[in-house]
Design an enzyme around this catalytic site. Structure first.
Site, mmCIF file in Angstrom:
data_model
loop_
_atom_site.group_PDB
_atom_site.id
_atom_site.type_symbol
_atom_site.label_atom_id
_atom_site.label_comp_id
_atom_site.label_asym_id
_atom_site.label_seq_id
_atom_site.Cartn_x
_atom_site.Cartn_y
_atom_site.Cartn_z
ATOM 1 N N ASN A 21 18.246 0.163 -7.419
ATOM 2 C CA ASN A 21 17.303 0.243 -6.289
ATOM 3 C C ASN A 21 17.051 1.705 -5.941
ATOM 4 O O ASN A 21 17.929 2.371 -5.391
ATOM 5 C CB ASN A 21 17.882 -0.446 -5.052
ATOM 6 N N PHE A 48 5.568 6.545 -6.191
ATOM 7 C CA PHE A 48 6.826 7.024 -5.589
ATOM 8 C C PHE A 48 7.699 7.758 -6.630
ATOM 9 O O PHE A 48 7.884 8.976 -6.553
ATOM 10 C CB PHE A 48 7.523 5.794 -4.978
ATOM 11 N N ILE A 49 8.203 7.056 -7.608
ATOM 12 C CA ILE A 49 9.126 7.685 -8.562
ATOM 13 C C ILE A 49 8.366 8.640 -9.499
ATOM 14 O O ILE A 49 8.793 9.773 -9.744
ATOM 15 C CB ILE A 49 9.879 6.621 -9.394
ATOM 16 N N ALA A 94 3.965 3.517 -14.593
ATOM 17 C CA ALA A 94 2.961 2.634 -13.964
ATOM 18 C C ALA A 94 3.361 1.180 -14.153
ATOM 19 O O ALA A 94 3.783 0.772 -15.233
ATOM 20 C CB ALA A 94 1.590 2.878 -14.597
ATOM 21 N N ILE A 150 4.870 -3.633 -9.311
ATOM 22 C CA ILE A 150 6.307 -3.471 -9.028
ATOM 23 C C ILE A 150 6.885 -4.519 -8.082
ATOM 24 O O ILE A 150 8.074 -4.502 -7.798
ATOM 25 C CB ILE A 150 6.599 -2.083 -8.411
ATOM 26 N N TYR A 161 8.497 -10.568 -12.887
ATOM 27 C CA TYR A 161 8.591 -9.108 -13.031
ATOM 28 C C TYR A 161 9.722 -8.722 -13.995
ATOM 29 O O TYR A 161 9.554 -7.871 -14.874
ATOM 30 C CB TYR A 161 8.813 -8.502 -11.638
ATOM 31 N N ILE A 169 15.622 -9.015 7.919
ATOM 32 C CA ILE A 169 16.561 -9.055 6.791
ATOM 33 C C ILE A 169 16.508 -10.460 6.203
ATOM 34 O O ILE A 169 16.702 -11.440 6.926
ATOM 35 C CB ILE A 169 17.998 -8.721 7.254
ATOM 36 N N LEU A 203 -4.357 4.528 -8.987
ATOM 37 C CA LEU A 203 -4.252 4.651 -7.524
ATOM 38 C C LEU A 203 -4.236 3.293 -6.816
ATOM 39 O O LEU A 203 -4.560 3.201 -5.640
ATOM 40 C CB LEU A 203 -5.360 5.557 -6.952
HETATM 41 N N1 NAD Z 1 11.444 1.487 -6.877
HETATM 42 C C1 NAD Z 1 12.462 0.898 -7.489
HETATM 43 O O1 NAD Z 1 13.520 0.667 -6.882
HETATM 44 C C2 NAD Z 1 12.363 0.519 -8.944
HETATM 45 C C3 NAD Z 1 13.443 -0.177 -9.515
HETATM 46 C C4 NAD Z 1 13.362 -0.531 -10.863
HETATM 47 C C5 NAD Z 1 12.257 -0.166 -11.618
HETATM 48 N N2 NAD Z 1 11.222 0.500 -11.030
HETATM 49 C C6 NAD Z 1 10.075 0.853 -11.873
HETATM 50 O O2 NAD Z 1 9.783 2.211 -11.678
HETATM 51 C C7 NAD Z 1 8.383 2.451 -11.849
HETATM 52 C C8 NAD Z 1 7.822 3.202 -10.664
HETATM 53 O O3 NAD Z 1 7.999 2.394 -9.488
HETATM 54 P P1 NAD Z 1 7.687 2.931 -8.033
HETATM 55 O O4 NAD Z 1 8.697 2.343 -7.127
HETATM 56 O O5 NAD Z 1 7.475 4.395 -8.070
HETATM 57 O O6 NAD Z 1 6.320 2.181 -7.742
HETATM 58 P P2 NAD Z 1 4.893 2.733 -7.248
HETATM 59 O O7 NAD Z 1 4.058 1.531 -6.996
HETATM 60 O O8 NAD Z 1 5.046 3.728 -6.168
HETATM 61 O O9 NAD Z 1 4.382 3.493 -8.556
HETATM 62 C C9 NAD Z 1 3.692 2.830 -9.571
HETATM 63 C C10 NAD Z 1 2.420 3.597 -9.814
HETATM 64 O O10 NAD Z 1 1.723 2.941 -10.880
HETATM 65 C C11 NAD Z 1 0.344 2.904 -10.547
HETATM 66 N N3 NAD Z 1 -0.250 1.775 -11.256
HETATM 67 C C12 NAD Z 1 -0.046 0.444 -11.021
HETATM 68 N N4 NAD Z 1 -0.784 -0.297 -11.855
HETATM 69 C C13 NAD Z 1 -1.455 0.568 -12.651
HETATM 70 C C14 NAD Z 1 -2.381 0.428 -13.708
HETATM 71 N N5 NAD Z 1 -2.785 -0.794 -14.116
HETATM 72 N N6 NAD Z 1 -2.883 1.541 -14.295
HETATM 73 C C15 NAD Z 1 -2.489 2.774 -13.899
HETATM 74 N N7 NAD Z 1 -1.615 2.972 -12.889
HETATM 75 C C16 NAD Z 1 -1.117 1.888 -12.279
HETATM 76 C C17 NAD Z 1 0.299 2.747 -9.035
HETATM 77 O O11 NAD Z 1 -0.924 3.184 -8.482
HETATM 78 C C18 NAD Z 1 1.463 3.613 -8.616
HETATM 79 O O12 NAD Z 1 1.064 4.933 -8.353
HETATM 80 C C19 NAD Z 1 7.761 1.066 -12.054
HETATM 81 O O13 NAD Z 1 7.600 0.850 -13.443
HETATM 82 C C20 NAD Z 1 8.803 0.119 -11.499
HETATM 83 O O14 NAD Z 1 8.737 -1.153 -12.099
HETATM 84 C C21 NAD Z 1 11.244 0.835 -9.718
#
Ligand code: NAD
Length: 308
Positions: free
Chosen positions: A172, A12-13, A75, A78, A143, A202, A34
């Site tokens: 978030n 996503f991000i 990565a 999450i 986490y 919720i 993936l």
């Molecule tokens: N979404 C939020 O609100 C939020 C908030 C705080 C922190 N984060 C952090 O932001 C980052 C991105 O989060 P996101 O929401 O896009 O999640 P997401 O799950 O969409 O993206 C994470 C990506 O990492 C890949 N991945 C997971 N394990 C892996 C591995 N062992 N090797 C290689 N790739 C791997 C997944 O396939 C995925 O594409 C993460 O580090 C997450 O902890 C997200």
């Protein structure tokens, strides 16, 4: 051309970070296993490697081949609730996998690493809101502990090996491409349920508050963190505004013109009650501030889910 390696760039991000970097003329390499990402989200101008960050030799091969100058580390495992059920897996990816990446940064002389940390799961229940970066750390779930542990590794690698870093503690994050099927990401989950005319759940009374920041603003924060000269710093990335889960649901319902009604279930252990992040430091040092207001961001999110 400056080359950036983005882990989690199919997620996503990460995929929004990749789009922005490509747009700005950087060469981009994506590493993603993936497990939770999608190949279709990876910008076609980026080099893609399906590699697990826990696999040190394959990760090293990617560095050897692509020779990046900078690393953006998105990565991760999450899922907060799943980390409570499965802390070993969480630590394996978020700590051990991330150390593999640091070792590659050290061996291949990376100039800077930007890390996706969390502001929602590191401060516990902060005494003052919006929380500043110097608020005591008190993670309530595995986490949060694994993210904090890696921040400590970053600090230590900076001391030992002179590796520059910026750790971005996201609030978030919401927006297009967020997975509605996971347990994290309340906006994506509600949006999908509302559009499918299903009943959203919720947890608790819904009066718990979160700081919702739009994904494209977060991508810009990553770009600024690479560009600005910061050697070893942690930055909150959010809006400073608290919005309750009930309020978010109400807004999405109104914007989607839906008449669905959410039901409440018991609260979830390991999740904070109220959180918002003070982003003054990012504003001063990264020259970054969010520019997308909540209504606009939610509209864009609904639009994307409708088109999907
Ligand atoms: N979404 C939020 O609100 C939020 C908030 C705080 C922190 N984060 C952090 O932001 C980052 C991105 O989060 P996101 O929401 O896009 O999640 P997401 O799950 O969409 O993206 C994470 C990506 O990492 C890949 N991945 C997971 N394990 C892996 C591995 N062992 N090797 C290689 N790739 C791997 C997944 O396939 C995925 O594409 C993460 O580090 C997450 O902890 C997200």
């Amino acid at each position: 051309m400056v080359s950036v390696l983005v882990t989690g760039g199919a997620g996503f991000i990460g995929s929004h970070v990749v789009d922005l970097l490509v747009d700005q003329g950087y060469g981009v390499t994506v590493v993603d296993d993936l497990s939770h990402g999608f190949l279709e989200y990876v910008n076609p101008k980026a080099e893609f490697h399906k590699v697990d960050i826990c696999n040190q030799s394959k990760l090293g091969d990617v560095f050897e081949k692509e020779k990046p100058s900078w690393v953006v580390h998105q990565a991760a495992h999450i899922d907060v609730r799943d980390s409570v059920k499965n802390p070993v897996h969480d630590a394996r990816v978020n700590i051990l996998g991330s150390i593999n990446l640091l070792e590659c940064c050290r061996k291949y002389d990376i100039k800077k690493i930007v890390f996706a940390s969390t502001g929602g799961a590191i401060y516990g229940e902060p005494e003052h809101l919006p929380a500043k970066e110097d608020q005591p750390e008190a993670p309530l779930c595995p986490y949060g502990v694994s993210k904090l542990a890696f921040e400590k590794y970053l600090g230590m690698y900076h001391q030992l090996h002179d590796l520059d870093y910026a750790s971005l503690r996201y609030a978030n994050v919401y927006g297009p491409r967020q997975d509605p099927l996971g347990e994290a990401g309340v906006v994506a989950i509600f949006t999908q349920k509302i559009l499918d005319q299903e009943t959203p759940l919720i947890y608790g009374d819904g009066e718990q508050t979160r700081d919702f920041v739009y994904v494209k603003d977060v991508a810009k924060a990553n770009l600024q963190a690479l560009r600005e000269k910061t050697r070893d710093k942690i930055f909150n990335i959010g809006t400073g505004i608290e919005t309750s889960v009930n309020e978010i649901y109400g807004k999405l319902r109104d914007l989607a013109e839906s008449d669905t009604r959410a039901v409440h279930d018991k609260p979830v252990k390991g999740e904070v009650r109220n959180i918002s992040l003070d982003c003054g430091l990012a504003e001063r040092e990264l020259k970054w501030a969010p520019t997308t207001n909540l209504n606009l961001g939610l509209q864009e999110t609904i639009k994307w889910f409708r088109e999907k």
